[in-house]
Design a protein around this motif. Structure first.
Motif, short mmCIF file in Angstrom:
data_model
loop_
_atom_site.label_atom_id
_atom_site.label_comp_id
_atom_site.label_asym_id
_atom_site.label_seq_id
_atom_site.Cartn_x
_atom_site.Cartn_y
_atom_site.Cartn_z
N SER A 272 -0.01 4.24 16.37
CA SER A 272 -0.06 4.82 15.22
C SER A 272 -1.22 4.42 14.23
CB SER A 272 1.36 4.56 14.34
OG SER A 272 2.48 4.88 15.03
N PHE A 274 -4.48 5.80 11.02
CA PHE A 274 -4.77 6.75 10.08
C PHE A 274 -6.19 6.74 9.86
CE2 PHE A 274 -5.17 6.39 5.19
CZ PHE A 274 -5.30 7.97 5.01
N ASP A 276 -9.06 7.50 7.33
CA ASP A 276 -9.41 7.73 5.89
C ASP A 276 -10.71 8.17 5.54
OD1 ASP A 276 -9.51 7.37 3.43
OD2 ASP A 276 -9.08 5.24 3.18
N LYS A 393 -0.60 6.70 -2.46
CA LYS A 393 0.04 7.38 -1.10
C LYS A 393 -0.64 6.70 0.04
CE LYS A 393 0.12 12.03 1.00
NZ LYS A 393 -0.19 13.36 0.98
N ASN A 394 -1.88 6.41 0.06
CA ASN A 394 -2.70 5.61 1.40
C ASN A 394 -1.79 4.13 1.47
OD1 ASN A 394 -3.99 7.79 2.03
ND2 ASN A 394 -5.79 7.13 1.13
N GLU A 396 1.05 3.52 1.04
CA GLU A 396 2.37 3.61 1.82
C GLU A 396 2.00 3.81 3.14
OE1 GLU A 396 4.19 6.59 -0.50
OE2 GLU A 396 4.62 5.42 -2.26
N TYR A 397 1.20 4.54 3.57
CA TYR A 397 0.67 4.86 4.96
C TYR A 397 0.53 3.42 5.82
CZ TYR A 397 0.06 9.86 4.09
OH TYR A 397 0.32 11.13 4.08
N ILE A 400 3.77 1.57 6.36
CA ILE A 400 4.56 2.21 7.72
C ILE A 400 3.75 1.58 8.96
CG2 ILE A 400 5.01 4.54 8.63
CD1 ILE A 400 5.32 5.63 5.85
#
Length: 424
Positions: A272, A274, A276, A393-394, A396-397, A400
């Protein structure tokens, strides 16, 4: 201009006689040049298979002088080499495509410096011995001036001995393992073997690069745990995700991918993650506004197709098979070489690199996991770019993603029975 090459055995009287004639001609003819090559008697027959027993007293005397001189020159060269300690670089899974393309990049002097010699140690399974020997022969045929030696290894006896750099390529074929849990168990077993060997045999300041599509973050972390004397900051993991994302954006924007800078990968590159784009810059973009080479545009000010970014872009990068099954090694070799060059010579100013490194609490992340984050290299060390602003918001990502990595770690060390119990 007449140019000749004179080759002969160091103790051969006929070579001595030809040498006298060549010296006389070179002295008296301005356009006559001679290049001499002497071989030790033990090597001459191996190369040329030409011998002679005819001798005269004067020729024998000159031949003996030639032989003594040749031996002295050889001894001087060996002594000089012994004073220069090369960098010892170990590569595992060396029979694969990535290593094949990586060898010229390691030996051409651009990564470690134009005066630093390297010795390459190629490690793989015993059934790859023939392939390894072929790779060794090709590397020697390229005759890089800075390549001191290349050696194949098919056993773990003496593995990583005196290693200055270790490059661990993916050694696990995920498609042959029925579950992710079994894959983690295999990664754990491998690190329990490699870690103590590195701890015992490698240099204390060894730099370790882990690259692969199979739990690379976890593998780097387990190596840190199984090689406790090695500085955890000297173990990093790389991934192709950043390059793939830049290539996709370049095709979308119809520009060169080299002009896309500061794209950030967060999280677990083989799980997982992300992407950016908030800090991504475009250099040389063919738009309405132009400027000098240092001029850039923000990606988000140029790319307005948010639907493409949320759907096709994310879906394509979510596949781990994009380079695992079809990769022929060029791009991963380039990524490894680039990061090693930055590590030894510093990264370019204002340019960030996404690496999997040990978390020390940067960006509010939990400590004790290997997490991909933006870094720069200075004076042989990486620094996390903690000055970057990250919105709520990022953030929080990131938490996770950290939870998934913590779960992998707990399963690998036996603190969890299942990897993702809520996903079944």
């Amino acid at each position: 201009m007449a140019k000749f090459v004179l080759a002969g055995r160091a103790d051969c009287p006929y070579y001595a006689k030809a040498e006298l004639l060549a010296d006389y001609l070179q002295k008296n003819l301005p356009n006559f040049r001679i290049h001499k090559i002497t071989q030790h008697p033990d090597n001459w027959e191996h190369y040329y298979n030409i011998t002679s027993d005819m001798m005269t007293a004067e020729m024998r005397q000159i031949a003996e002088e030639n032989l003594r001189t040749h031996i002295e020159v050889d001894l001087e060269e060996e002594e000089l080499k012994s004073l220069i300690s090369p960098l010892h670089i170990w590569i595992n899974r060396a029979a694969g495509h990535i290593c094949y393309h990586l060898i010229p990049l390691l030996a051409n002097g651009e990564i470690f410096g134009a005066e630093t010699e390297v010795s390459l140690h190629l490690l793989d399974r015993s059934n790859c011995e023939e392939v390894l020997r072929g790779v060794v022969m090709e590397a020697e045929d390229m005759a890089f001036p800075l390549l001191r030696s290349v050696s194949p290894h098919t056993t773990l006896e003496g593995a990583f001995l005196q290693a200055d750099v270790i490059i661990l390529l993916d050694d696990i074929l995920q498609e042959t393992i029925p579950t992710l849990e079994n894959c983690i168990r295999q990664v754990t077993r491998q690190c329990k073997i490699f870690g103590p060997l590195i701890d015992e045999n490698a240099r204390s300041d060894v730099k370790i690069v882990v690259m692969g599509r199979t739990f690379s973050n976890l593998k780097a972390l387990l190596l840190m745990m199984n090689a406790p004397s090695i500085n955890p900051r000297n173990i990093i993991t790389l991934a192709m995700l950043e390059c793939e994302a830049k290539a996709m954006l370049a095709r979308k924007l119809k520009m060169h991918s080299a002009g896309i800078k500061n794209l950030i990968v967060w999280g677990n590159a083989s799980g997982s993650s992300f992407i950016d784009l908030n800090h991504t810059e475009l250099y040389g973009y063919d738009g309405a506004i132009w400027g000098p080479p240092s001029f850039f545009r923000s990606l988000l000010d140029v790319l307005f197709d948010r639907q493409w970014m949320r759907s096709e872009f994310v879906a394509s990068l979510g596949s781990l098979s994009s380079w695992g099954h079809h990769c022929l090694g060029l791009a991963p070799a380039h990524v490894i070489a680039t990061v090693l060059r930055y590590w030894y010579q510093d990264s370019p100013p204002k340019e960030m690199v996404s690496l999997g490194v040990i978390s020390e609490g940067q960006f509010g992340l939990p400590e004790g996991i290997v997490f991909f984050m933006p870094v720069r290299f200075r004076t042989g060390r990486w620094e996390a770019l903690t000055e970057l602003e990250i919105d709520k918001k990022n953030q929080e990502y990131l938490q996770i993603l950290a939870c998934d990595l913590i779960r992998e770690k707990e399963f690998a060390i036996g603190e969890a029975v299942e990897l993702y119990p809520r996903r079944r």
